[in-house]
Design an enzyme around this catalytic site. Structure first.
Site, PDB file in Angstrom:
ATOM      1  CG  HIS A 348      39.052  36.135  26.370  1.00 23.68           C
ATOM      2  ND1 HIS A 348      40.310  35.523  26.843  1.00 23.68           N
ATOM      3  CD2 HIS A 348      39.161  36.023  25.235  1.00 23.68           C
ATOM      4  CE1 HIS A 348      41.073  34.836  25.737  1.00 23.68           C
ATOM      5  NE2 HIS A 348      40.235  35.161  24.817  1.00 23.68           N
ATOM      6  CE  LYS A 534      48.245  40.573  37.977  1.00 21.65           C
ATOM      7  NZ  LYS A 534      47.947  39.446  37.235  1.00 21.65           N
ATOM      8  NE  ARG A 535      42.539  44.800  31.541  1.00 20.56           N
ATOM      9  CZ  ARG A 535      41.490  44.508  32.045  1.00 20.56           C
ATOM     10  NH1 ARG A 535      40.722  45.316  32.611  1.00 20.56           N
ATOM     11  NH2 ARG A 535      41.144  43.178  32.091  1.00 20.56           N
ATOM     12  CE  LYS A 540      43.470  42.652  35.226  1.00 21.50           C
ATOM     13  NZ  LYS A 540      43.723  41.073  34.975  1.00 21.50           N
ATOM     14  CB  THR A 644      49.123  35.109  30.238  1.00 18.24           C
ATOM     15  OG1 THR A 644      49.022  36.379  30.050  1.00 18.24           O
ATOM     16  CG2 THR A 644      48.168  34.157  29.571  1.00 18.24           C
ATOM     17  CE  LYS A 648      52.623  36.567  29.113  1.00 17.35           C
ATOM     18  NZ  LYS A 648      52.127  37.766  29.011  1.00 17.35           N
TER      19      LYS A 648
END
Length: 802
Positions: A348, A534-535, A540, A644, A648
C-alpha cells in the site's frame, strides 16, 4: 428477503417485549436501536448459517483477508439495504412511532481503522459477500478505536474512543473457537522419538484469543460472509498467575487500542504483539477449519487463500510455516511450497517509514520460534539467490539487514502474488521501490486498483442522488455499477442537470445545518464546498491547501480586486494526525488558527469560510461527501498509492482537483482532462529533482511575492497563536528545503483553483462535469476490484453476472 410491514412490526414488538418487557414508547432511542438490531441480526442468521454450511459441504476455496484495520462504520442501514428491507423497516417504525434517524444516530461508529486501509478492507468485505466470493475478514476487536479527536485551542487532543461502551448488537462471541497465542519464553529444538526435530516451549506468556464474529451481508443475495475480530483475554487456567491489575492489563492491552503510540519501546513492542496476536489466532483457526474437511495438508492452497493487507499481517508467513512444520510434521520444502501458494500480499505504499521494519532483538524476545523461522527463511533465500544474482543484489533483497527485519521483504519472498493498488503505484513498485524484487520475481507482480462500494457511498449516503439516477436509467446500476455510464446520454438534458444541481444544494444545506449546530459556523450552501478529507500527513499536502486559503484571504484584505468578485468558498477539512506525528499536529493547529482568523473577520463579507470538522470518520464522511463540489486530491506525485476518497467524491459528483498521483491517473483516463482540474509536477520531473538534488525552495520564496507574503504570515504575527507552530512549518519549507515540494507546486495549484470561479458560474458546464464524473465512477466499484482478485490472485469462485 421478502417481508411485509405488518410482519416486521409484529417481530419488532415481540423482540422489545423479550428484551425489555415494556412498550415501544417507554424505550430510549438506544434501546429501540438495540431492539431493531436484534431483529435484523435474526433476519441474517439463517443465511449466515447456510452460507457457512455450503462452504464446508462444497469444500469451496475460501479467502481469509488479514488486516490490522477494518473500518466498517455503522452497519444498521447497510444491513437493511443489503437485505432489501430498508424502506419497509422505515415505514414500519414510523407506524410504531419510532424515528429511524434517531436510531441511526445512536449506533456507534466502528472506528477500527485509521483511514483508507481500513475502509478498503470494509469495502472488500461488502463486495466479497455481494459477489458471492467465499471470504472472511480477520483482524482485532479493539475496545477503543483509533482515538476520539477533540480540538482544544486549535490543538488536536486524543481521547479514548470507547465505541463498545454499549452493546454491539452485530457481533457474536464464539468462545468455543478461541485459540491460544504464545509470547516470550524460550524455545529449544529437540529430536523426538520419531527422529523429527520439534520445538519445546518454556516460560511462555499464553494469551487466549477469543473471536467475535460479525455477519457481512451481500447485496440482494443470500450470501453472508464472516468478519472475525479477536479479543485478548487471560486463559481460565492462568487466572491465578495474573493477580495484579498491571499484569492483567498487559494481556488486555493487546486488543485495547488501534495503533498504540509507538514513540516508546513499550509502545512498539505492544504493536508487534498485536500483529502476531491476530495473525497467530487467525492462521490457527484456518487450520482448525481445514482439518475438518479431511483433505491432506499438501492441498491447503487449493482450499485456502491467505491475503496479507499491507505489512502488518506479514507474520502469517512464518506462522503458517510454524504450524505446518511443528504441528503437522511437514518437511521444510513441503511447508514452504504450501505457504507460498497460499499467501498473497498487497503493498500500500512506497514510503520507507510505512514499510515496516522490526529490530531483530524485539522479534526474538517476543516470538522466539517465529524469529527462528524468519532466520531460516532468510538463510535459504540468500543461499538460493546468491549463485543467480550475486552477493550484493541478494543482500539488498534479504529479509534481515544490519539487525533489522524487513517485513515487506518477507511478504514478497513468502507470497506468490504481490500487487499494488493503482497502475501508477504498481509501476513505481516495479521500477523504483521494489525494483530488485521485480527483476527476480517478475511474474509475481500485478496491479489491482482500489475500489469503493457504491452501496455505502451512494445508495446509503446520498439517497436523493440515487433516486434521481434510478429515475433516468433504471435500477440495474445498483447491482452493476458500471451501468452508471448510461448517464452520459443525458449530458445535454437540462432538466436532469437542474435536478442534479438541486440534489447537491439539498445535501449542502444539510451539511451547513450540521456545521452550524455542532460548530457554530454559518456557511452558505450556494458557496463552493471545497473538501479535503483524509489522514493528516505531510505528503497529502493539506499545507498546500491552507497556504492557498491564506493567500486568498490576504488578497481580499489588500482592497478591491477582481478576486473580490470570486464565488464564495467554504473550505472543509477532515483529518486526524497520528498522536506522535508532531508536524502533522502543527498543521492541524495552523488550519484551525487560519479558520479562526478568517471566520471572525467581517470585513471579507463571508467570501471565505474554513471548517475543520472534529473526529472525522465514516459517518462524518457520509455527511460531507454528498455535499462536496471540489475533491482535493493534491498529494505529491508518486506518494499516494491509490486513494479512495477521490472515488467516493467523484461518485457523488464532485470535481477532482488533483495531481496525477495514485488512482487520479486512472480517473483522468476515464473522465478526461476537461472534467478535472489537474496541476503539478509529474513523476519524471520529481525524480529529476531527486537525482540531481537541484531543488531549492528558498529560490521560489525569494522570487514569488505572493507566496512570500503567505509564508511570512506564518511567523510575523499575522496569524495569532501559532508562534511555535508557524516557525516550525516555515523552517520545514525553507530551512529544510520543503520535502514534499509544496512551494514548487504552489503556483500551479493556485492557477487550477482560479479556474473554479468561471467554471462554477457556468452552471450548465459545471453540472455536465459533475454528471460525467458520476457516470464514470461505477468503474471504480470494489465489486470489480474483488472480481479481479478472485480471478487473478485467489483463484476462487465468484458471481460472474455482475
Amino acid at each position: 428477503m421478502e417481508i411485509s410491514k405488518e410482519q416486521f412490526k409484529k417481530e419488532y414488538n415481540r423482540a422489545l417485549t423479550s428484551l425489555y418487557a415494556t412498550e415501544v414508547h417507554d424505550l430510549t432511542p438506544l434501546e429501540q436501536y438495540i431492539t431493531l438490531g436484534s431483529v435484523v441480526k435474526e433476519y441474517t442468521a439463517q443465511n449466515w448459517m447456510q452460507t457457512k454450511k455450503e462452504y464446508q459441504q462444497d469444500q469451496a476455496k475460501q479467502v481469509y483477508y488479514f488486516s490490522i484495520e477494518f473500518l466498517p462504520g455503522k452497519l444498521l442501514k447497510s444491513n437493511l439495504l443489503n437485505l432489501g428491507i430498508l424502506d419497509t423497516v422505515r415505514e414500519g417504525l414510523t407506524d410504531l412511532g419510532v424515528d429511524f434517524t434517531h436510531l441511526e444516530e445512536v449506533e456507534a461508529d466502528q472506528g477500527l481503522g485509521n483511514g483508507g486501509l481500513g475502509r478498503l478492507a470494509a469495502c472488500f468485505m461488502d463486495s466479497m459477500a455481494t459477489c458471492d466470493v467465499p471470504g472472511n475478514g480477520n483482524g482485532i476487536r479493539y475496545r477503543h478505536g483509533l482515538f476520539k479527536q477533540k480540538f482544544v485551542n486549535g490543538y488536536q487532543v486524543e481521547l479514548p474512543d470507547n465505541w463498545l461502551r454499549h452493546e454491539n448488537v452485530w457481533e457474536t462471541r464464539r468462545e468455543n473457537k478461541a485459540e491460544t497465542v504464545r509470547f516470550y519464553g524460550q524455545v529449544h529444538l529437540e529430536e523426538n522419538e520419531e527422529g523429527r526435530i520439534v520445538p519445546t516451549y518454556t516460560h511462555t506468556q499464553d494469551v487466549l484469543a477469543v473471536p467475535y464474529d460479525t455477519a457481512m451481508t451481500g447485496y440482494a443475495n443470500d450470501t453472508v460472509n464472516n468478519l472475525r475480530l479477536w479479543s485478548a483475554e487471560i486463559p481460565a487456567s492462568a487466572e491465578m498467575d495474573y493477580s495484579s491489575e498491571g499484569m492483567r492489563k498487559s494481556i488486555h492491552s493487546i486488543s485495547d487500542t488501534l495503533y498504540p503510540d509507538d514513540s516508546s519501546y513499550d509502545g512498539r513492542m505492544l504493536r508487534l504483539k498485536q500483529e502476531y496476536f491476530f495473525v497467530s489466532a487467525g492462521v490457527q483457526s484456518i487450520l482448525r477449519y481445514y482439518r475438518k474437511l479431511g483433505v491432506p495438508m499438501e492441498h491447503l492452497a487449493e482450499k485456502i487463500s491467505i491475503h496479507i493487507n499491507d505489512t502488518h499481517p506479514t507474520m502469517c508467513i512464518p506462522e503458517l510455516m510454524r504450524l505446518l512444520l511443528d504441528e503437522e510434521g511437514l518437511t521444510w520444502d513441503a511447508a514452504w511450497a504450501i505457504t507460498m501458494k497460499t499467501c498473497s500480499y498487497t503493498n500500500h505504499t512506497i514510503m520507507a517509514e510505512a514499510l515496516e521494519k522490526w529490530p531483530e532483538h524485539m522479534v526474538s524476545e517476543l516470538v522466539p520460534r517465529i524469529y527462528q523461522i524468519i532466520c531460516e527463511i532468510n538463510r535459504r533465500h540468500i543461499e538460493s539467490m546468491t549463485p543467480l544474482y550475486g552477493e550484493q543484489f541478494t543482500w539488498r533483497m534479504s529479509i534481515i539487514q544490519d539487525g533489522v527485519i524487513h517485513m515487506a521483504h518477507l511478504a514478497i519472498i513468502g507470497s506468490h502474488s504481490i500487487n499494488g493498488v493503482a497502475k501508477l503505484h504498481t509501476e513505481i513498485l516495479k521500477e523504483k521501490a521494489l525494483h530488485d524484487f521485480y527483476l527476480a520475481f517478475p511474474a509475481r507482480f500485478n496491479n489491482k486498483t482500489n475500489g469503493i462500494t457504491h452501496r455505502r457511498w451512494l445508495l446509503l449516503s446520498n439517497e436523493g442522488l440515487s433516486d434521481l439516477i434510478s429515475d433516468y436509467i433504471g435500477t440495474e446500476w445498483k447491482k452493476k455499477p458500471n451501468e452508471l455510464y448510461l448517464l452520459k446520454a443525458f449530458k445535454e438534458d437540462t432538466v436532469l442537470l437542474d435536478k442534479l444541481e438541486q440534489v447537491k444544494l439539498d445535501n449542502k444545506a444539510r451539511l451547513a445545518e450540521y456545521v452550524k449546530e455542532t460548530m457554530g459556523i454559518e456557511i452558505d450552501p450556494h458557496a463552493v464546498f471545497d473538501v479535503q478529507i483524509k489522514r493528516l500527513h505531510a505528503y497529502k499536502r493539506q499545507l498546500l491547501n491552507v497556504l492557498h486559503i491564506l493567500s486568498l484571504y490576504l488578497k481580499l484584505k489588500e482592497g478591491p480586486t477582481p478576486e473580490q468578485e470570486m464565488v464564495p468558498r467554504v473550505f472543509i477539512f477532515g483529518a486526524k494526525a497520528a498522536p506522535s506525528y508532531s508536524y502533522a499536529k502543527e498543521i492541524i493547529k495552523l488550519i484551525n488558527a487560519v479558520a479562526d482568523l478568517i471566520n471572525n473577520d467581517a470585513s471579507i463579507d463571508n467570501k471565505i469560510k474554513v471548517v475543520f470538522v472534529e473526529n472525522y470518520g465514516v459517518t462524518l464522511a457520509e455527511k460531507i461527501i454528498p455535499a462536496a463540489d471540489i475533491s482535493e486530491q493534491i498529494s505529491l506525485v508518486t506518494k499516494e498509492a491509490s486513494g479512495t476518497s477521490n472515488m467516493k467524491l467523484m461518485l457523488n459528483g464532485a470535481i477532482t482537483l488533483a495531481t496525477l498521483d495514485g488512482a487520479n491517473v486512472e480517473i483522468r483516463d476515464k473522465v478526461g482532462d476537461e472534467n478535472m482540474l489537474l496541476f503539478g509536477m509529474q513523476e519524471a520531473e520529481l525524480y529529476h529533482f531527486y537525482d540531481s538534488h537541484s531543488y531549492h525552495s528558498h529560490e521560489i520564496y525569494d522570487h514569488n511575492p505572493r507566496l512570500k507574503r503567505c509564508l511570512d504570515a506564518l511567523v510575523d504575527g499575522t496569524i495569532p497563536n501559532i508562534e511555535a507552530e508557524g516557525q516550525e512549518i516555515f523552517d520545514s519549507l525553507l530551512k529544510y528545503n520543503d520535502e514534499y515540494f509544496v512551494l514548487k507546486d504552489y503556483d500551479a495549484y493556485v492557477a487550477a483553483q482560479s479556474r473554479i470561479d468561471s467554471l462554477y458560474t457556468d452552471r450548465k458546464k459545471w453540472n455536465q462535469m459533475s454528471l460525467l464524473n458520476i457516470a464514470h465512477a461505477g468503474e471504480f466499484s470494489s465489486d470489480y476490484t474483488i472480481m479481479h482478485y478472485a480471478d487473478e490472485i485467489w483463484n476462487v469462485h465468484h458471481n460472474k453476472n455482475l
